[in-house]
Each structure stands twice: as structure tokens, then as C-alpha cells.
Enzyme design. Structure first.
Site, PDB file in Angstrom:
ATOM      1  N   LYS A 112       0.849  -1.210   0.000  1.00 34.79           N
ATOM      2  CA  LYS A 112       0.000   0.000   0.000  1.00 34.79           C
ATOM      3  C   LYS A 112       0.870   1.239   0.000  1.00 34.79           C
ATOM      4  O   LYS A 112       2.065   1.188   0.380  1.00 34.79           O
ATOM      5  CB  LYS A 112      -0.939   0.015   1.201  1.00 34.79           C
ATOM      6  CG  LYS A 112      -0.265  -0.073   2.583  1.00 34.79           C
ATOM      7  CD  LYS A 112       0.183   1.232   3.197  1.00 34.79           C
ATOM      8  CE  LYS A 112       0.759   1.083   4.613  1.00 34.79           C
ATOM      9  NZ  LYS A 112       1.514   2.198   5.117  1.00 34.79           N
ATOM     10  N   ASP A 167      -2.183  -1.835  10.571  1.00 36.52           N
ATOM     11  CA  ASP A 167      -2.362  -1.800   9.111  1.00 36.52           C
ATOM     12  C   ASP A 167      -2.837  -3.123   8.523  1.00 36.52           C
ATOM     13  O   ASP A 167      -2.915  -3.261   7.304  1.00 36.52           O
ATOM     14  CB  ASP A 167      -1.007  -1.491   8.435  1.00 36.52           C
ATOM     15  CG  ASP A 167      -0.649  -0.030   8.496  1.00 36.52           C
ATOM     16  OD1 ASP A 167      -1.508   0.765   8.894  1.00 36.52           O
ATOM     17  OD2 ASP A 167       0.495   0.301   8.129  1.00 36.52           O
TER      18      ASP A 167
HETATM   19  O1  C5P Z   1       0.387  -1.329  14.858  1.00 40.35           O
HETATM   20  P1  C5P Z   1       1.795  -1.618  14.515  1.00 40.35           P
HETATM   21  O2  C5P Z   1       2.352  -2.772  15.297  1.00 40.35           O
HETATM   22  O3  C5P Z   1       2.049  -1.747  13.057  1.00 40.35           O
HETATM   23  O4  C5P Z   1       2.609  -0.338  14.973  1.00 40.35           O
HETATM   24  C1  C5P Z   1       4.001  -0.313  15.158  1.00 40.35           C
HETATM   25  C2  C5P Z   1       4.340   0.823  16.092  1.00 40.35           C
HETATM   26  O5  C5P Z   1       4.018   2.079  15.482  1.00 40.35           O
HETATM   27  C3  C5P Z   1       3.539   0.812  17.387  1.00 40.35           C
HETATM   28  O6  C5P Z   1       4.178   0.045  18.374  1.00 40.35           O
HETATM   29  C4  C5P Z   1       3.496   2.276  17.760  1.00 40.35           C
HETATM   30  O7  C5P Z   1       4.699   2.652  18.374  1.00 40.35           O
HETATM   31  C5  C5P Z   1       3.442   2.983  16.420  1.00 40.35           C
HETATM   32  N1  C5P Z   1       2.062   3.329  15.999  1.00 40.35           N
HETATM   33  C6  C5P Z   1       1.416   4.377  16.633  1.00 40.35           C
HETATM   34  N2  C5P Z   1       0.141   4.706  16.255  1.00 40.35           N
HETATM   35  C7  C5P Z   1      -0.484   4.037  15.262  1.00 40.35           C
HETATM   36  C8  C5P Z   1       0.171   2.984  14.592  1.00 40.35           C
HETATM   37  C9  C5P Z   1       1.447   2.653  14.993  1.00 40.35           C
HETATM   38  O8  C5P Z   1       1.971   5.007  17.549  1.00 40.35           O
HETATM   39  N3  C5P Z   1      -1.712   4.410  14.898  1.00 40.35           N
END
Ligand code: C5P
Length: 311
Positions: free
Chosen positions: A17, A163
Site C-alpha cells: 500500500k 495496518d
Molecule cells: O500497529 P503496529 O504494530 O504496526 O505499529 C508499530 C508501532 O508504530 C507501534 O508500536 C506504535 O509505536 C506505532 N504506531 C502508533 N500509532 C499508530 C500505529 C502505529 O503510535 N496508529
């Protein structure tokens, strides 16, 4: 996402994406950030092949396509594919009234070897790991005939990452809210060609979010969604935005340099995707994108791809 049978195996191609708009609305009490983001699905795919094995359990092997960059792809339990498999098996055991934390070998499910072919660059902001996790949920649900409905898979997806949900629905264009896991499909008025490049250094999503600073007035996704629905390419740059670009540029000079290169190479619309470090430029035509890609490749040091965003 494309799912097909190949003999006794199941094969899933799952896309990358690009975020054409990403506004951070604030920090949440759970440590995440509230987002409003517009994601377009692009024609660059990782492939997961699910092959039956004689012994029970789930194994993972990874083959990385040539020229993908130096960021290694984990093959241990930290890989989102194995996390997705674990979560799906836990939920399955739970529905049977069994101990959800029983081992994968004891779950009573046929053994499977998952072969992952990586074509989506890592730490690029292109959602490769999340896309693989979504493909693992869909693929294993089908491979094992578990019969979980889309709503169940969405619940598991949101636990795997912010995501992952967007890849379950296979929508060309989505407006995502919450942490990014609340998905609304939106119309994409025409096909676009885009050149995407990544500097040799990837960026950690968590690190980029940590460097984000609140701004006075948040921007709204409505203009870019309208332009995309109407296929108004020349106007699109005024709606394209990424609140994580500034923190990413703070962490890596390479991002600013690449954005400059993309503009110089003739990109009509350019920006950074997700938390970087990949950046894109939308071209008027496929040929224009190929020309831009050739210039970037000649400069050297970048991973470069030309791909389609389409309805
Ligand atoms: O959700 P995901 O594991 O992909 O996110 C990785 C990191 O990115 C999270 O641990 C967080 O620190 C940050 N993040 C965030 N807010 C979001 C998505 C991700 O702070 N909406």
C-alpha cells in the site's frame, strides 16, 4: 489479495500500500496515535505458499527477491506470519473449548510449511509485514477449513497490527481511522502509475511516531479523496500530505534527498508513504514513470519499482 489452489498447496498474492494522506490526530492513552489516512493498494505483491507437511505444526521460510535492500526479514516467532498463525490457532482451540495455548503441533490441524516470497521492501511504510499477516489469516483459514467469518478475521487482524485490516478487504482505496484499523472503502476514479523508491536505510515505525510533534490544526482527507474519486491528477499534490514526513526527515536525511530526486525526475505528485522510508511519485503515464525510475536507478543506491494503483 489473490488466492489460488496449486495442487495440494494454496497460494496467496498480497499487495503493498501507499499512504497518499496521513494525518496524526493525537496520542492515545494506549501509546498509539489516532490517525486519518488514505491508503491505495498497489500492484507489488508478496507471495505466501501454504504447503501441506506430513508432520503437524507450522514452519516459515523466507525468500527475499534480489535488490530488495539490506533490512533482513525475520523468520522466527517475531514474523507477523507466524504471529497470525498462532493467533488463528488460539481462536480455533478456544471455539472448540480447548486450551488455546496448546502447542501448534497438538492443535490437531494438518501440518503446513509457509514459504514467503518478499518483494515488498521492509521498513518502507508500504505495509509488507501487515499484508503478509493478512494473507496468513486468509490463507490458513482456507487451508485448514476453519470457517472463520470476515468479522472474526478483522478482530484478529487488529490485534496483529494497525495496518493489517486494510489488506483483508482487498479494496483499491480506503480511508482508515482509529489506529488505522477502521476501514472505509472509497472510490478511485482512474488507474494511476507510480514510481516508488526506498533509500538504503529503512525506518522503524515506532521511532518515527515517537518523533512526531502535535500541530495546531489537523488537515482533512476529504479534498484528496474527492480528487482521487474524480481522477484529477494535476490537482492531487495539494491534497497529498503526510504528518510523519517531518519526523522521518529528522531521522534520515535520505528521505529529504529522495523526495528532491523524485521531484527533479518529473513526478507530478510526490510524497512519503506511511512512516517511510519509501517515497513515491505519481506520473502522467506508465512511460513517464519508467523514465523517472531509470533516472533514480542511474543515481544508484535506491530500491526502485514502477507499479499501478488501480480500480
Ligand atoms: O500497529 P503496529 O504494530 O504496526 O505499529 C508499530 C508501532 O508504530 C507501534 O508500536 C506504535 O509505536 C506505532 N504506531 C502508533 N500509532 C499508530 C500505529 C502505529 O503510535 N496508529
Amino acid at each position: 489479495m489473490r488466492v489460488r489452489r496449486q495442487g495440494a498447496s494454496l497460494v496467496v498474492d498480497t499487495p503493498a500500500k501507499l499512504n497518499l494522506f496521513l494525518e496524526v490526530l493525537g496520542r492515545r492513552s494506549d501509546g498509539y496515535h489516532s490517525l486519518e489516512t488514505v491508503m491505495v493498494s498497489v500492484g507489488l505483491y508478496d507471495t505466501l505458499q501454504f504447503v501441506p507437511t506430513a508432520t503437524p505444526g507450522v514452519s516459515l521460510s523466507v525468500c527475499t527477491s534480489r535488490g530488495l535492500g539490506d533490512v533482513p526479514c525475520p523468520v522466527d516467532d517475531s514474523n507477523l506470519v507466524l504471529k497470525a498463525a498462532r493467533l488463528l490457532v488460539e481462536r480455533h482451540l478456544q471455539t472448540l473449548g480447548r486450551d488455546p495455548f496448546d502447542t501448534l503441533e497438538n492443535a490437531g490441524l494438518p501440518g503446513v510449511a509457509i514459504h514467503l516470497t518478499k518483494r515488498i521492501p521492509l521498513q518502507a511504510g508500504m505495509g509488507g509485514g501487515s499484508s503478509d499477516a493478512a494473507a496468513a489469516l486468509v490463507g490458513l483459514n482456507r487451508f485448514w477449513n476453519l470457517g472463520f467469518a470476515s468479522v472474526d478475521l478483522h478482530e484478529l487482524a487488529s490485534r496483529l497490527g494497525s495496518d493489517v485490516n486494510v489488506f483483508l478487504d482487498s479494496v483499491p482505496l480506503a480511508l482508515c481511522r482509529g489506529r488505522g484499523e477502521q476501514i472505509e472503502s472509497r472510490p478511485l476514479g482512474r488507474r494511476y502509475w507510480v514510481v516508488v523508491a526506498q533509500p538504503p536505510v529503512g525506518l522503524s515505525t515506532a521511532a518515527v511516531f515517537r518523533h512526531w510533534q502535535p500541530q495546531a490544526a489537523p488537515r482533512c482527507a476529504t479534498p484528496v479523496l474527492q480528487m482521487l474519486a474524480q481522477g484529477r491528477l494535476p490537482d492531487l499534490q495539494s491534497g497529498v500530505f503526510n504528518a510523519l514526513q517531518q519526523p522521518a526527515e529528522l531521522l534520515s536525511d535520505e528521505v529529504s534527498q529522495l523526495l528532491g530526486q523524485l521531484r527533479d525526475a518529473g513526478g507530478v505528485v510526490s510524497g512519503m508513504t506511511g512512516s517511510g522510508s519509501a517515497c513515491y511519485a505519481i506520473g502522467q503515464t506508465y512511460r513517464a514513470c519508467q523514465t523517472m525510475a531509470a533516472r533514480l536507478r542511474a543515481r544508484g543506491g535506491y530500491w526502485v519499482g514502477v507499479m499501478r494503483c488501480s480500480t
